[in-house]
Write a protein that holds these residues in place. Structure first.
Motif, PDB file in Angstrom:
ATOM      1  N   TYR A 174       0.830  -1.199   0.000  1.00 56.41           N
ATOM      2  CA  TYR A 174       0.000   0.000   0.000  1.00 56.41           C
ATOM      3  C   TYR A 174       0.872   1.260   0.000  1.00 56.41           C
ATOM      4  O   TYR A 174       1.990   1.270   0.537  1.00 56.41           O
ATOM      5  N   ASN A 175       0.354   2.310  -0.603  1.00 58.30           N
ATOM      6  CA  ASN A 175       0.948   3.635  -0.508  1.00 58.30           C
ATOM      7  C   ASN A 175       0.808   4.109   0.939  1.00 58.30           C
ATOM      8  O   ASN A 175      -0.299   4.057   1.495  1.00 58.30           O
ATOM      9  N   PRO A 176       1.891   4.537   1.594  1.00 57.77           N
ATOM     10  CA  PRO A 176       1.806   4.936   3.004  1.00 57.77           C
ATOM     11  C   PRO A 176       0.820   6.074   3.263  1.00 57.77           C
ATOM     12  O   PRO A 176       0.370   6.261   4.400  1.00 57.77           O
ATOM     13  N   GLN A 177       0.468   6.841   2.245  1.00 57.59           N
ATOM     14  CA  GLN A 177      -0.414   7.991   2.439  1.00 57.59           C
ATOM     15  C   GLN A 177      -1.843   7.769   1.941  1.00 57.59           C
ATOM     16  O   GLN A 177      -2.723   8.592   2.203  1.00 57.59           O
ATOM     17  N   TYR A 178      -2.072   6.662   1.219  1.00 56.87           N
ATOM     18  CA  TYR A 178      -3.394   6.427   0.643  1.00 56.87           C
ATOM     19  C   TYR A 178      -3.768   4.950   0.777  1.00 56.87           C
ATOM     20  O   TYR A 178      -2.906   4.092   0.988  1.00 56.87           O
ATOM     21  N   SER A 179      -5.050   4.668   0.618  1.00 55.25           N
ATOM     22  CA  SER A 179      -5.531   3.287   0.721  1.00 55.25           C
ATOM     23  C   SER A 179      -5.803   2.686  -0.652  1.00 55.25           C
ATOM     24  O   SER A 179      -6.581   1.746  -0.785  1.00 55.25           O
ATOM     25  N   THR A 180      -5.154   3.210  -1.678  1.00 53.88           N
ATOM     26  CA  THR A 180      -5.345   2.721  -3.042  1.00 53.88           C
ATOM     27  C   THR A 180      -5.017   1.232  -3.126  1.00 53.88           C
ATOM     28  O   THR A 180      -4.015   0.773  -2.569  1.00 53.88           O
ATOM     29  N   ASN A 181      -5.859   0.482  -3.819  1.00 56.50           N
ATOM     30  CA  ASN A 181      -5.668  -0.956  -3.968  1.00 56.50           C
ATOM     31  C   ASN A 181      -4.320  -1.263  -4.631  1.00 56.50           C
ATOM     32  O   ASN A 181      -4.082  -0.841  -5.773  1.00 56.50           O
ATOM     33  N   PRO A 182      -3.426  -2.015  -3.970  1.00 59.28           N
ATOM     34  CA  PRO A 182      -2.125  -2.312  -4.566  1.00 59.28           C
ATOM     35  C   PRO A 182      -2.117  -3.573  -5.420  1.00 59.28           C
ATOM     36  O   PRO A 182      -1.081  -3.946  -5.983  1.00 59.28           O
ATOM     37  N   GLY A 183      -3.257  -4.266  -5.521  1.00 60.31           N
ATOM     38  CA  GLY A 183      -3.302  -5.504  -6.286  1.00 60.31           C
ATOM     39  C   GLY A 183      -2.786  -6.687  -5.490  1.00 60.31           C
ATOM     40  O   GLY A 183      -2.806  -6.686  -4.258  1.00 60.31           O
ATOM     41  N   SER A 184      -2.299  -7.683  -6.193  1.00 54.98           N
ATOM     42  CA  SER A 184      -1.810  -8.917  -5.557  1.00 54.98           C
ATOM     43  C   SER A 184      -0.304  -9.046  -5.725  1.00 54.98           C
ATOM     44  O   SER A 184       0.308  -8.393  -6.579  1.00 54.98           O
ATOM     45  N   ASP A 185       0.287  -9.905  -4.894  1.00 59.78           N
ATOM     46  CA  ASP A 185       1.709 -10.205  -5.037  1.00 59.78           C
ATOM     47  C   ASP A 185       1.977 -10.806  -6.421  1.00 59.78           C
ATOM     48  O   ASP A 185       1.105 -11.453  -7.007  1.00 59.78           O
ATOM     49  N   THR A 186       3.181 -10.596  -6.909  1.00 61.90           N
ATOM     50  CA  THR A 186       3.549 -11.119  -8.221  1.00 61.90           C
ATOM     51  C   THR A 186       4.826 -11.935  -8.139  1.00 61.90           C
ATOM     52  O   THR A 186       5.597 -11.811  -7.182  1.00 61.90           O
ATOM     53  N   GLN A 187       5.048 -12.757  -9.134  1.00 59.14           N
ATOM     54  CA  GLN A 187       6.275 -13.531  -9.265  1.00 59.14           C
ATOM     55  C   GLN A 187       7.032 -12.972 -10.462  1.00 59.14           C
ATOM     56  O   GLN A 187       6.604 -13.105 -11.601  1.00 59.14           O
ATOM     57  N   ASP A 188       8.162 -12.312 -10.198  1.00 59.26           N
ATOM     58  CA  ASP A 188       8.885 -11.601 -11.252  1.00 59.26           C
ATOM     59  C   ASP A 188      10.372 -11.898 -11.220  1.00 59.26           C
ATOM     60  O   ASP A 188      10.940 -12.196 -10.169  1.00 59.26           O
ATOM     61  N   LYS A 189      10.995 -11.766 -12.373  1.00 56.14           N
ATOM     62  CA  LYS A 189      12.458 -11.733 -12.454  1.00 56.14           C
ATOM     63  C   LYS A 189      12.939 -10.292 -12.288  1.00 56.14           C
ATOM     64  O   LYS A 189      13.933 -10.034 -11.623  1.00 56.14           O
ATOM     65  N   LEU A 190      12.236  -9.357 -12.914  1.00 55.12           N
ATOM     66  CA  LEU A 190      12.563  -7.940 -12.842  1.00 55.12           C
ATOM     67  C   LEU A 190      11.359  -7.177 -12.296  1.00 55.12           C
ATOM     68  O   LEU A 190      10.211  -7.542 -12.569  1.00 55.12           O
ATOM     69  N   PHE A 191      11.616  -6.118 -11.545  1.00 44.85           N
ATOM     70  CA  PHE A 191      10.528  -5.373 -10.925  1.00 44.85           C
ATOM     71  C   PHE A 191      10.998  -3.953 -10.635  1.00 44.85           C
ATOM     72  O   PHE A 191      12.176  -3.603 -10.840  1.00 44.85           O
ATOM     73  N   LEU A 192      10.085  -3.120 -10.171  1.00 39.31           N
ATOM     74  CA  LEU A 192      10.403  -1.784  -9.683  1.00 39.31           C
ATOM     75  C   LEU A 192      10.370  -1.795  -8.161  1.00 39.31           C
ATOM     76  O   LEU A 192       9.645  -2.586  -7.557  1.00 39.31           O
ATOM     77  N   LEU A 193      11.127  -0.912  -7.548  1.00 40.05           N
ATOM     78  CA  LEU A 193      11.049  -0.781  -6.098  1.00 40.05           C
ATOM     79  C   LEU A 193       9.731  -0.137  -5.698  1.00 40.05           C
ATOM     80  O   LEU A 193       9.090   0.561  -6.484  1.00 40.05           O
ATOM     81  N   SER A 194       9.328  -0.382  -4.456  1.00 37.27           N
ATOM     82  CA  SER A 194       8.138   0.262  -3.883  1.00 37.27           C
ATOM     83  C   SER A 194       8.571   1.507  -3.107  1.00 37.27           C
ATOM     84  O   SER A 194       9.773   1.751  -2.909  1.00 37.27           O
ATOM     85  N   ILE A 195       7.596   2.271  -2.624  1.00 37.37           N
ATOM     86  CA  ILE A 195       7.920   3.429  -1.779  1.00 37.37           C
ATOM     87  C   ILE A 195       8.679   2.985  -0.535  1.00 37.37           C
ATOM     88  O   ILE A 195       9.703   3.576  -0.160  1.00 37.37           O
ATOM     89  N   ASP A 196       8.183   1.941   0.137  1.00 36.81           N
ATOM     90  CA  ASP A 196       8.841   1.470   1.363  1.00 36.81           C
ATOM     91  C   ASP A 196      10.272   1.040   1.089  1.00 36.81           C
ATOM     92  O   ASP A 196      11.188   1.318   1.876  1.00 36.81           O
ATOM     93  N   GLU A 197      10.492   0.360  -0.008  1.00 42.38           N
ATOM     94  CA  GLU A 197      11.829  -0.154  -0.317  1.00 42.38           C
ATOM     95  C   GLU A 197      12.788   0.956  -0.707  1.00 42.38           C
ATOM     96  O   GLU A 197      13.969   0.928  -0.334  1.00 42.38           O
ATOM     97  N   VAL A 198      12.298   1.949  -1.448  1.00 42.57           N
ATOM     98  CA  VAL A 198      13.192   3.033  -1.851  1.00 42.57           C
ATOM     99  C   VAL A 198      13.573   3.882  -0.631  1.00 42.57           C
ATOM    100  O   VAL A 198      14.675   4.430  -0.567  1.00 42.57           O
ATOM    101  N   ASN A 199      12.683   3.964   0.345  1.00 42.21           N
ATOM    102  CA  ASN A 199      13.027   4.642   1.601  1.00 42.21           C
ATOM    103  C   ASN A 199      14.014   3.820   2.426  1.00 42.21           C
ATOM    104  O   ASN A 199      14.874   4.367   3.123  1.00 42.21           O
ATOM    105  N   LEU A 200      13.876   2.511   2.353  1.00 43.31           N
ATOM    106  CA  LEU A 200      14.759   1.626   3.109  1.00 43.31           C
ATOM    107  C   LEU A 200      16.184   1.631   2.555  1.00 43.31           C
ATOM    108  O   LEU A 200      17.155   1.720   3.310  1.00 43.31           O
TER     109      LEU A 200
END
Length: 282
Positions: A174-200
């Motif tokens: 989820y977006n830390p500031q909104y309750s927008t539906n984030p969908g479901s987990d995915t199985q990927d080889k390549l992906f983008l970082l999330s807000i939480d991960e880019v802050n981490l």
């Protein structure tokens, strides 16, 4: 009561009673020492068994937003002491960057554990819309995810290199500031970082500032006229499912309204790879 401590105390008391009741003076002294040693060993063994029952024998691997597929064969031949550290730069794969011909891609190591590396491209490598249509979408269903795991994946990595890219369960966050539906987990080889991960993984705005390659700029990537830096997509949804979060050209995070059909967004792929001695560290 702590079970290992209870066992050790019980063994000591029983051994002491038996020694005092069945030994002469010299044997009692030796018996007390032996009982003490056996009690300590009993406590240690009980602690090991208790830990194994509680946590299991295998080391646990947990990372924010990621679960690495443990069925993937380990391909590393490097000693753990040679594992790159966060902040190191490695070269892996090739892609058009500052000319029409492909050149080695540089990746920043974000995390390293058990002969595996989490990396993100040093530069924005291409320009893509988050989604091809102006409609509600999540990372799970967006066209950028499909492009990364098919077109880019096959263009940037040889068949041998692809063997070293680990399948990863990418969490829908989820977006830390909104309750927008984030969908479901995915199985990927390549992906983008999330807000939480880019802050981490990036400690400041300055660390998040990114320059797009000439190839990405030619594809339409935004380029700040003063700094030359670009903004880049994150996988987290924005204020609505027609928006996606991003990192601005100054390194700050845009939580809100990056339209998914924006044609100016840069792409910084991320992935987990198995460490191997042929990867180049710069």
């Amino acid at each position: 009561m702590n079970v290992p401590l209870f066992l050790a105390v019980t063994v000591f008391i029983l051994g002491l009673v038996f020694t005092l009741s069945n030994s002469n003076r010299s044997e009692k002294k030796q018996g007390i020492i032996t009982t003490l040693i056996v009690s300590i060993l009993s406590g240690v063994i009980a602690n090991v068994i208790s830990y194994a029952i509680t946590y299991g024998w295998e080391p646990r691997e947990t990372q924010p937003g990621f679960t690495i597929d443990q069925t993937e064969d380990k391909l590393s031949t490097k000693a753990m002491s040679d594992l790159p550290c966060p902040g190191d730069i490695i070269q892996f794969g090739t892609y058009p960057q500052n000319s029409s011909s492909s050149s080695p891609i540089e990746w920043i190591v974000l995390n390293s554990m058990d002969e595996k590396l989490l990396v993100i491209s040093s530069n924005a490598l291409d320009c893509q819309k988050y989604h091809s249509q102006d409609t509600d979408v999540t990372w799970e269903t967006c066209s950028l995810r499909q492009w990364l795991n098919s077109t880019f994946y096959n263009a940037a990595f040889s068949g041998e290199e692809q063997k070293h890219i680990l399948p990863t369960t990418v969490s829908a966050q989820y977006n830390p500031q909104y309750s927008t539906n984030p969908g479901s987990d995915t199985q990927d080889k390549l992906f983008l970082l999330s807000i939480d991960e880019v802050n981490l993984y990036f400690s400041s705005n300055n660390d998040r500032v990114c320059t797009a390659t000439l190839h990405a700029v030619k594809q339409g990537a935004y380029e700040n006229s003063s700094t030359g830096s670009s903004w880049w997509w994150l996988r987290t949804p924005g204020i609505s499912n027609k928006d996606a979060a991003s990192v601005n050209s100054d390194g700050s995070i845009d939580y809100d309204d990056g339209s998914v059909i924006s044609s100016k967004g840069s792409v910084r792929p991320a992935m987990w790879i198995a460490w191997t001695d042929y990867l180049d560290v710069t």
